[in-house]
Design a protein around this motif. Structure first.
Motif, PDB file in Angstrom:
ATOM      1  N   ARG A  86      -6.924  15.127 -10.668  1.00 25.31           N
ATOM      2  CA  ARG A  86      -5.618  14.455 -10.733  1.00 25.31           C
ATOM      3  C   ARG A  86      -5.042  14.254  -9.333  1.00 25.31           C
ATOM      4  NH1 ARG A  86      -5.433  17.435 -15.300  1.00 25.31           N
ATOM      5  NH2 ARG A  86      -4.342  19.210 -14.418  1.00 25.31           N
ATOM      6  N   MET A  87      -5.158  15.281  -8.490  1.00 29.31           N
ATOM      7  CA  MET A  87      -4.664  15.167  -7.114  1.00 29.31           C
ATOM      8  C   MET A  87      -5.450  14.123  -6.330  1.00 29.31           C
ATOM      9  SD  MET A  87      -1.980  16.848  -6.688  1.00 29.31           S
ATOM     10  CE  MET A  87      -1.873  16.681  -4.937  1.00 29.31           C
ATOM     11  N   ARG A  88      -6.755  14.080  -6.514  1.00 31.26           N
ATOM     12  CA  ARG A  88      -7.591  13.096  -5.827  1.00 31.26           C
ATOM     13  C   ARG A  88      -7.183  11.680  -6.260  1.00 31.26           C
ATOM     14  NH1 ARG A  88     -12.262  15.782  -5.865  1.00 31.26           N
ATOM     15  NH2 ARG A  88     -12.541  15.425  -8.071  1.00 31.26           N
ATOM     16  N   ARG A  89      -6.952  11.499  -7.554  1.00 31.53           N
ATOM     17  CA  ARG A  89      -6.529  10.199  -8.073  1.00 31.53           C
ATOM     18  C   ARG A  89      -5.160   9.812  -7.514  1.00 31.53           C
ATOM     19  NH1 ARG A  89      -4.171   8.577 -13.498  1.00 31.53           N
ATOM     20  NH2 ARG A  89      -4.863   6.439 -13.749  1.00 31.53           N
ATOM     21  N   HIS A  90      -4.249  10.789  -7.476  1.00 31.42           N
ATOM     22  CA  HIS A  90      -2.902  10.544  -6.949  1.00 31.42           C
ATOM     23  C   HIS A  90      -2.961  10.151  -5.471  1.00 31.42           C
ATOM     24  CE1 HIS A  90       1.386  11.060  -6.305  1.00 31.42           C
ATOM     25  NE2 HIS A  90       1.108  11.848  -5.295  1.00 31.42           N
ATOM     26  N   ARG A  91      -3.751  10.866  -4.665  1.00 32.46           N
ATOM     27  CA  ARG A  91      -3.874  10.541  -3.239  1.00 32.46           C
ATOM     28  C   ARG A  91      -4.479   9.160  -3.037  1.00 32.46           C
ATOM     29  NH1 ARG A  91      -5.362  16.061  -2.847  1.00 32.46           N
ATOM     30  NH2 ARG A  91      -7.546  15.463  -2.943  1.00 32.46           N
ATOM     31  N   ARG A  92      -5.475   8.807  -3.848  1.00 28.57           N
ATOM     32  CA  ARG A  92      -6.096   7.494  -3.730  1.00 28.57           C
ATOM     33  C   ARG A  92      -5.099   6.382  -4.047  1.00 28.57           C
ATOM     34  NH1 ARG A  92      -9.968   7.615  -7.520  1.00 28.57           N
ATOM     35  NH2 ARG A  92      -8.877   6.165  -8.837  1.00 28.57           N
ATOM     36  N   ARG A  93      -4.280   6.589  -5.087  1.00 26.70           N
ATOM     37  CA  ARG A  93      -3.268   5.576  -5.420  1.00 26.70           C
ATOM     38  C   ARG A  93      -2.204   5.472  -4.344  1.00 26.70           C
ATOM     39  NH1 ARG A  93      -1.665   6.871 -11.413  1.00 26.70           N
ATOM     40  NH2 ARG A  93       0.142   7.493 -10.233  1.00 26.70           N
ATOM     41  N   ARG A  94      -1.756   6.603  -3.794  1.00 29.98           N
ATOM     42  CA  ARG A  94      -0.753   6.585  -2.721  1.00 29.98           C
ATOM     43  C   ARG A  94      -1.292   5.873  -1.483  1.00 29.98           C
ATOM     44  NH1 ARG A  94       3.736  10.420  -2.721  1.00 29.98           N
ATOM     45  NH2 ARG A  94       4.032   9.621  -0.640  1.00 29.98           N
ATOM     46  N   ARG A  95      -2.558   6.118  -1.162  1.00 28.03           N
ATOM     47  CA  ARG A  95      -3.179   5.465  -0.009  1.00 28.03           C
ATOM     48  C   ARG A  95      -3.241   3.953  -0.222  1.00 28.03           C
ATOM     49  NH1 ARG A  95      -6.939   9.105   1.341  1.00 28.03           N
ATOM     50  NH2 ARG A  95      -8.014   8.669  -0.592  1.00 28.03           N
ATOM     51  N   ALA A  96      -3.581   3.530  -1.424  1.00 24.31           N
ATOM     52  CA  ALA A  96      -3.637   2.097  -1.731  1.00 24.31           C
ATOM     53  C   ALA A  96      -2.252   1.473  -1.640  1.00 24.31           C
ATOM     54  CB  ALA A  96      -4.231   1.873  -3.115  1.00 24.31           C
ATOM     55  N   GLU A  97      -1.231   2.181  -2.139  1.00 27.66           N
ATOM     56  CA  GLU A  97       0.143   1.676  -2.036  1.00 27.66           C
ATOM     57  C   GLU A  97       0.561   1.550  -0.577  1.00 27.66           C
ATOM     58  OE1 GLU A  97       2.351   4.556  -4.270  1.00 27.66           O
ATOM     59  OE2 GLU A  97       2.269   3.358  -6.101  1.00 27.66           O
ATOM     60  N   ALA A  98       0.209   2.530   0.236  1.00 29.76           N
ATOM     61  CA  ALA A  98       0.577   2.506   1.653  1.00 29.76           C
ATOM     62  C   ALA A  98      -0.103   1.347   2.382  1.00 29.76           C
ATOM     63  CB  ALA A  98       0.212   3.827   2.316  1.00 29.76           C
ATOM     64  N   LEU A  99      -1.363   1.094   2.072  1.00 30.01           N
ATOM     65  CA  LEU A  99      -2.066  -0.023   2.706  1.00 30.01           C
ATOM     66  C   LEU A  99      -1.473  -1.367   2.293  1.00 30.01           C
ATOM     67  CD1 LEU A  99      -5.752   1.205   2.522  1.00 30.01           C
ATOM     68  CD2 LEU A  99      -4.322   0.970   4.560  1.00 30.01           C
ATOM     69  N   ALA A 100      -1.113  -1.502   1.030  1.00 26.19           N
ATOM     70  CA  ALA A 100      -0.484  -2.740   0.568  1.00 26.19           C
ATOM     71  C   ALA A 100       0.875  -2.928   1.243  1.00 26.19           C
ATOM     72  CB  ALA A 100      -0.331  -2.721  -0.948  1.00 26.19           C
ATOM     73  N   LEU A 101       1.612  -1.841   1.388  1.00 24.97           N
ATOM     74  CA  LEU A 101       2.912  -1.894   2.053  1.00 24.97           C
ATOM     75  C   LEU A 101       2.756  -2.295   3.518  1.00 24.97           C
ATOM     76  CD1 LEU A 101       5.838  -1.271   1.249  1.00 24.97           C
ATOM     77  CD2 LEU A 101       5.494   1.001   2.164  1.00 24.97           C
TER      78      LEU A 101
END
Length: 69
Positions: free
Chosen positions: A26-41
């Protein structure tokens, strides 16, 4: 039987509603989604700066505050 979305490990039959098998996944999935959001931002911010669009830059700032609080 369902499999974990992160490690593809089979999950126990009683946990079909879950997407991941463990807290680590779950933490790995959460970090991956946060990283994707940050790159899009970052891409949106770069485009707004290049275009000189202060309204879009303000929207990026609001989204950054929402994501990183």
């Amino acid at each position: 039987m369902a499999a974990c979305s992160e490690c593809a490990q089979p999950m126990t039959p009683g946990r079909r509603e879950r997407v991941t098998c463990s807290a680590a996944c779950r933490m790995r999935r959460h970090r991956r989604r946060r990283r994707a959001e940050a790159l899009a931002l970052l891409a949106r911010q770069t485009a707004a700066i290049i275009a000189g669009d202060s309204e879009a830059l303000a929207a990026v700032q609001r989204d950054a505050e929402r994501i990183f609080r």
